[in-house]
Design a protein around this motif. Sequence first.
Motif, PDB file in Angstrom:
ATOM      1  N   HIS A 113      14.288  14.362  20.092  1.00  6.80           N
ATOM      2  CA  HIS A 113      13.361  15.420  20.050  1.00  6.80           C
ATOM      3  C   HIS A 113      13.913  16.741  20.609  1.00  6.80           C
ATOM      4  N   ALA A 114      14.260  16.564  21.881  1.00  8.80           N
ATOM      5  CA  ALA A 114      14.722  17.830  22.625  1.00  8.80           C
ATOM      6  C   ALA A 114      16.018  18.224  22.279  1.00  8.80           C
ATOM      7  N   ILE A 115      17.059  17.099  21.922  1.00 15.85           N
ATOM      8  CA  ILE A 115      18.327  17.448  21.514  1.00 15.85           C
ATOM      9  C   ILE A 115      18.452  17.873  20.061  1.00 15.85           C
ATOM     10  N   PHE A 116      17.849  17.328  19.227  1.00 18.00           N
ATOM     11  CA  PHE A 116      17.713  17.450  17.799  1.00 18.00           C
ATOM     12  C   PHE A 116      17.126  19.022  17.375  1.00 18.00           C
ATOM     13  N   THR A 117      15.690  18.735  17.574  1.00 15.32           N
ATOM     14  CA  THR A 117      14.789  19.799  17.253  1.00 15.32           C
ATOM     15  C   THR A 117      15.095  21.106  17.946  1.00 15.32           C
ATOM     16  N   TYR A 118      15.038  20.913  19.390  1.00 15.31           N
ATOM     17  CA  TYR A 118      15.216  22.194  19.946  1.00 15.31           C
ATOM     18  C   TYR A 118      16.546  22.832  19.948  1.00 15.31           C
ATOM     19  N   SER A 119      17.562  21.926  20.067  1.00 14.01           N
ATOM     20  CA  SER A 119      18.970  22.537  19.893  1.00 14.01           C
ATOM     21  C   SER A 119      19.082  23.194  18.550  1.00 14.01           C
ATOM     22  N   THR A 120      18.633  22.617  17.635  1.00 12.05           N
ATOM     23  CA  THR A 120      18.937  23.333  16.179  1.00 12.05           C
ATOM     24  C   THR A 120      18.073  24.627  16.056  1.00 12.05           C
ATOM     25  N   THR A 121      16.672  24.583  16.350  1.00 14.10           N
ATOM     26  CA  THR A 121      15.900  25.654  16.064  1.00 14.10           C
ATOM     27  C   THR A 121      16.294  26.826  16.901  1.00 14.10           C
ATOM     28  N   VAL A 122      16.670  26.315  18.280  1.00 17.48           N
ATOM     29  CA  VAL A 122      17.110  27.466  19.181  1.00 17.48           C
ATOM     30  C   VAL A 122      18.594  28.107  18.599  1.00 17.48           C
ATOM     31  N   ALA A 123      19.496  27.319  18.083  1.00 17.11           N
ATOM     32  CA  ALA A 123      20.769  28.042  17.609  1.00 17.11           C
ATOM     33  C   ALA A 123      20.433  28.586  16.198  1.00 17.11           C
ATOM     34  N   VAL A 124      19.706  28.220  15.447  1.00 20.06           N
ATOM     35  CA  VAL A 124      19.315  28.750  14.211  1.00 20.06           C
ATOM     36  C   VAL A 124      18.548  29.967  14.373  1.00 20.06           C
ATOM     37  N   PHE A 125      17.452  29.902  14.770  1.00 19.75           N
ATOM     38  CA  PHE A 125      16.743  31.002  14.769  1.00 19.75           C
ATOM     39  C   PHE A 125      16.618  32.055  15.951  1.00 19.75           C
ATOM     40  N   ALA A 126      17.335  31.548  17.048  1.00 16.66           N
ATOM     41  CA  ALA A 126      17.734  32.637  18.059  1.00 16.66           C
ATOM     42  C   ALA A 126      19.064  32.724  18.352  1.00 16.66           C
ATOM     43  N   LYS A 127      19.897  32.280  17.732  1.00 16.24           N
ATOM     44  CA  LYS A 127      21.366  32.559  17.953  1.00 16.24           C
ATOM     45  C   LYS A 127      21.717  32.244  19.381  1.00 16.24           C
TER      46      LYS A 127
ATOM     47  N   ALA B 268       9.161  26.573  25.656  1.00 18.75           N
ATOM     48  CA  ALA B 268      10.329  27.643  26.117  1.00 18.75           C
ATOM     49  C   ALA B 268      11.021  27.835  24.732  1.00 18.75           C
ATOM     50  N   ALA B 269      11.417  27.007  24.030  1.00 17.79           N
ATOM     51  CA  ALA B 269      12.388  27.059  22.857  1.00 17.79           C
ATOM     52  C   ALA B 269      11.364  28.173  21.814  1.00 17.79           C
ATOM     53  N   CYS B 270       9.841  27.859  21.731  1.00 17.33           N
ATOM     54  CA  CYS B 270       9.272  28.825  20.876  1.00 17.33           C
ATOM     55  C   CYS B 270       9.481  30.290  21.294  1.00 17.33           C
ATOM     56  N   SER B 271       9.327  30.336  22.667  1.00 16.49           N
ATOM     57  CA  SER B 271       9.455  31.819  23.409  1.00 16.49           C
ATOM     58  C   SER B 271      10.504  32.421  22.927  1.00 16.49           C
ATOM     59  N   VAL B 272      11.809  31.589  22.966  1.00 13.82           N
ATOM     60  CA  VAL B 272      12.945  32.240  22.962  1.00 13.82           C
ATOM     61  C   VAL B 272      13.046  32.498  21.335  1.00 13.82           C
ATOM     62  N   ILE B 273      12.562  31.807  20.470  1.00 10.03           N
ATOM     63  CA  ILE B 273      12.842  32.150  18.893  1.00 10.03           C
ATOM     64  C   ILE B 273      11.716  33.119  18.727  1.00 10.03           C
ATOM     65  N   VAL B 274      10.542  33.388  19.158  1.00 13.05           N
ATOM     66  CA  VAL B 274       9.835  34.517  18.639  1.00 13.05           C
ATOM     67  C   VAL B 274      10.214  35.485  19.402  1.00 13.05           C
TER      68      VAL B 274
ATOM     69  N   GLU C 161      11.685  38.938  17.212  1.00 11.95           N
ATOM     70  CA  GLU C 161      10.922  40.164  17.307  1.00 11.95           C
ATOM     71  C   GLU C 161      11.896  41.309  18.080  1.00 11.95           C
ATOM     72  N   GLY C 162      13.157  40.974  18.213  1.00 12.67           N
ATOM     73  CA  GLY C 162      13.977  41.741  18.841  1.00 12.67           C
ATOM     74  C   GLY C 162      13.688  42.138  20.273  1.00 12.67           C
ATOM     75  N   GLU C 163      13.115  41.029  20.791  1.00 13.28           N
ATOM     76  CA  GLU C 163      12.667  41.187  22.138  1.00 13.28           C
ATOM     77  C   GLU C 163      13.334  40.178  23.274  1.00 13.28           C
ATOM     78  N   LEU C 164      14.602  39.951  22.796  1.00 15.49           N
ATOM     79  CA  LEU C 164      15.172  39.093  23.646  1.00 15.49           C
ATOM     80  C   LEU C 164      16.571  39.829  24.128  1.00 15.49           C
ATOM     81  N   ASN C 165      16.615  39.975  25.432  1.00 13.30           N
ATOM     82  CA  ASN C 165      17.720  40.659  26.090  1.00 13.30           C
ATOM     83  C   ASN C 165      19.045  39.840  26.049  1.00 13.30           C
ATOM     84  N   ARG C 166      19.666  40.485  24.811  1.00 13.30           N
ATOM     85  CA  ARG C 166      21.271  39.612  24.511  1.00 13.30           C
ATOM     86  C   ARG C 166      22.103  39.595  25.405  1.00 13.30           C
ATOM     87  N   GLU C 167      22.054  40.553  26.582  1.00 17.90           N
ATOM     88  CA  GLU C 167      23.129  40.312  27.578  1.00 17.90           C
ATOM     89  C   GLU C 167      22.943  39.382  28.418  1.00 17.90           C
TER      90      GLU C 167
END
Length: 408
Positions: free
Chosen positions: A228-242, A388-394, A398-404
């Motif tokens: 679950h950690a490797i599949f679900t979180y890796s995928t969602t974080v990569a897809v939705f939060a890049k 943590a994954a959810c906070s990163v994606i949200v 929402e444009g509230e992630l410091n990309r740097e």
Amino acid sequence: MKKLSLVTKIFIGLIAGIVVGILMQSVPEVATTYIKPFGTLFLNLIKLIIVPLVLSSLIVGTCSLGDVKKLGRIGGKTMLYYLFTTAFAVTIGLVIANLSNVGAGFSIPTDAVVETTEAPSIVDTLLKIIPTNPFKAMVEGDMLQIIAFAIIFGAGIMGVGIEGKGKILFNFFDATADVMYKITATIMEFAPIGVFALMTPVIAVNGPAVLLPLLKLIVVVYAGCLIHAIFTYSTTVAVFAKISPIKFFKSISPAMLFAYTTASSSGTLPINMRCVEDNIGVSKSISSFVLPLGATVNMDGTAIYQGVCAFFIAQVYGVDLSISAQAVIILTATLASIGTAGVPGAGMIMLTLVLESVGLPLEGIALIAGVDRILDMARTVVNITGDAACSVIVAATEGELNREIANS
Ligand code: ASP
């Protein structure tokens, strides 16, 4: 000499705890009497900050979202992610339990003690979310009620206006939250010792003798958590939060290690907040809304564990679980994990709810009670990783992630 990072220090504490625990297997009472109190002291220090931290950070998080529409949108996204991933988690648990035949070949020990707690009904659980007396909720540390009150109170401050009359309250809770972070940082200096003292008695008491008969169950729960950690979180974080999954896991590794040793999502909350803010760049308003909520309602690891254990108990007692019974398990485990408190052992109590829903014998819990702590540690890691994954994606959407920071 280069200063060791916090995660390295905690890791050293963990390994030292395991080694000393193994060495002390013949004298577990010495570990419990002389070493465990230091772990308990450390946990107490962490627990001390949970209620004020959750209350203040959720109030600040809610009212700094700006308007009720944004609150609704972010709340919606958060709950959607939490529910969807949790249902997916139980499904993974059930699939891997089916494939591995987790309970096959296990005979019921005749001395299994029946020790179960009556599970509350779903309607009761839902009704109890709104506190009739918020102060009572705080005194009793009822996290769901505290969350409900904090969100309502935060929305109230927002309604009055952060720049107007609400300003004094906003500043007060903002300062309180900062003070809690500061205290957390100081307590974390002692984390390696705390982790050592928590780990040693667990290993000394639950040595290989207790673990071996249930080794398959442990392996299956751990495998489910890992998948679950490797599949679900890796995928969602990569897809939705890049964000690169490696960066994600590396950034929250101190929180993961901490969750593993303490088996408490609530206890891990302060360090999880620091990790996503400082290492991934999630804005404070998002992290202080999404994470306290997740530490209480989002328990993917617990859901995996409940799925696997329900199947295990069914097999041990020779009950055939139909597909529709397994669908009921997915539904109840998702709901049960929401009602599970983020403290050690809570998931096992809520397992009764899942077992009851499909008519499985509650006595089955006695079989797994001996190794529950070992399972608890793994499921708690998954629980906080999902938050943590959810906070990163949200934050990203929402444009509230410091990309740097996020892409560094
Ligand atoms: N210990 C878990 C947590 O704090 C809850 C559970 O027992 O499943 O996340």
